[in-house]
Design an enzyme around this catalytic site. Structure first.
Site, short mmCIF file in Angstrom:
data_model
loop_
_atom_site.label_atom_id
_atom_site.label_comp_id
_atom_site.label_asym_id
_atom_site.label_seq_id
_atom_site.Cartn_x
_atom_site.Cartn_y
_atom_site.Cartn_z
N THR A 32 0.83 -1.21 0.00
CA THR A 32 0.00 0.00 0.00
C THR A 32 0.86 1.25 0.00
O THR A 32 0.43 2.31 -0.50
CB THR A 32 -0.94 0.00 1.22
OG1 THR A 32 -1.72 -1.21 1.19
CG2 THR A 32 -1.88 1.18 1.21
N TYR A 86 4.08 -12.55 5.01
CA TYR A 86 3.00 -11.94 4.24
C TYR A 86 2.72 -12.82 3.03
O TYR A 86 3.51 -12.87 2.08
CB TYR A 86 3.40 -10.52 3.83
CG TYR A 86 2.41 -9.75 2.98
CD1 TYR A 86 1.07 -10.13 2.87
CD2 TYR A 86 2.81 -8.60 2.30
CE1 TYR A 86 0.18 -9.41 2.09
CE2 TYR A 86 1.93 -7.87 1.53
CZ TYR A 86 0.61 -8.28 1.42
OH TYR A 86 -0.27 -7.57 0.65
N LYS A 105 0.54 -12.32 7.88
CA LYS A 105 -0.54 -11.59 7.22
C LYS A 105 -1.00 -12.49 6.08
O LYS A 105 -0.28 -12.70 5.11
CB LYS A 105 -0.05 -10.24 6.69
CG LYS A 105 -1.09 -9.47 5.88
CD LYS A 105 -0.48 -8.20 5.30
CE LYS A 105 -1.48 -7.47 4.41
NZ LYS A 105 -0.88 -6.26 3.78
N VAL A 162 -4.51 -6.57 9.03
CA VAL A 162 -3.61 -5.60 8.44
C VAL A 162 -4.42 -4.94 7.33
O VAL A 162 -4.72 -5.57 6.31
CB VAL A 162 -2.32 -6.23 7.89
CG1 VAL A 162 -1.41 -5.14 7.33
CG2 VAL A 162 -1.59 -7.01 8.99
#
Length: 294
Positions: A47, A135, A163, A204
């Site tokens: 992001t 992740y 995540k 998250v």
């Protein structure tokens, strides 16, 4: 290390020339902590447009975030890449800069097998004292970190969380079989409640830039055993969750959330190429669902 239940994957503010807008970082952090009630912030994750940030920009951004947050929330650095050596170097720099932890994405494009994934993550984890969050995001990396590999990595002393953007059954299996203290986080706002229902600890989030306070209410209700209240909050937030990624057709993150922040009065600028800003019909769509939520 407990990063809390609500973690925001923070956007990187840019100016009109596409350079990092350093003066906009502190007020953005303040807003996320004070208004949106985030407990940890990921800097230069997906992001945050990590693929288009230089290492120098990343470390400067991390240093600024650590100093400005001043212990009010944890700061997690997105030091993962598809180059193990580079990930180790950036992770060590993040440790020197005072990060509270690192987020390591599954290596993209290379498509390593499960043994390669284990070796990659283990090498980075063993090169640092920082807590590591794995992740897994198969839609972006073209590889799935399988549940058994995650559980194998969870045996390493500083691998403390994942995540997870894989299927709900994978979230459930990891949560049911992980060692005590290992946390599973949903990496998909839309799937957050279903992930929580099968054992995820937190989220998250991208949407927490604009609806974090309400998300905190959902998380608290779920943790407190108030399933109906958690579901009610989730249903009220679903138009925002869906709208930030499909307005009126899919747009790449963080295009929509940056425009949503602009509507809320936070000038975080546009995106760096190869991303482009939202089209006019997409902007109108974002304006409508943000107005409905307000």
């Amino acid at each position: 290390m407990d990063f809390g239940r609500l973690i925001t994957a923070m956007v990187t503010p840019f100016d009109e020339q596409g350079e990092v807008a350093w003066t906009q970082v502190p007020p953005l952090i303040d807003m996320l902590i004070e208004r949106q009630r985030t407990q940890s912030i990921v800097v230069f994750g997906t992001t945050g447009e990590s693929p288009t940030l230089s290492d120098e920009e990343k470390i400067k951004l991390l240093d600024l975030a650590v100093r400005h947050a001043a212990g009010r929330c944890s700061i997690i650095a997105g030091t993962g890449s598809n180059d193990t050596k580079h990930s180790i170097e950036l992770t060590r720099e993040a440790e020197k800069a005072g990060a509270d932890g690192v987020l390591l994405v599954v290596p993209y494009y290379n498509r390593p097998n499960q043994d390669g994934l284990y070796a990659h993550f283990a090498a980075v984890a063993q090169a640092t004292k920082l807590p590591v969050m794995l992740y897994n995001v198969p839609s972006r990396t073209a590889s799935n970190l399988e549940a058994e590999t995650t559980l194998r990595l969870a045996q390493l002393p500083n691998v403390v969380a994942v995540k997870e953007c894989g299927p709900t059954e994978q979230v459930a299996y990891i949560a049911a079989n992980a060692p005590e203290g290992f946390r599973v986080y949903s990496g998909d706002d839309t799937a957050s409640l279903s992930a929580l229902s099968v054992g995820a600890y937190g989220i998250v989030s991208v949407a927490s830039h604009v609806v974090g306070a309400r998300m905190s209410e959902m998380l608290a209700a779920h943790a407190g055993g108030e399933a109906d209240q958690a579901a009610a909050v989730y249903h009220s937030l679903l138009p925002v969750f869906k709208g930030l990624f499909a307005c009126p057709h899919p747009v790449p993150n963080p295009v929509a959330v940056k425009y949503a922040l602009q509507l809320r009065g936070f000038e975080v600028g546009g995106v760096r190429l190869p991303l482009v800003e939202a089209a006019e019909d997409e902007k109108r769509y974002i304006e409508r669902f943000m107005a409905d939520f307000d």
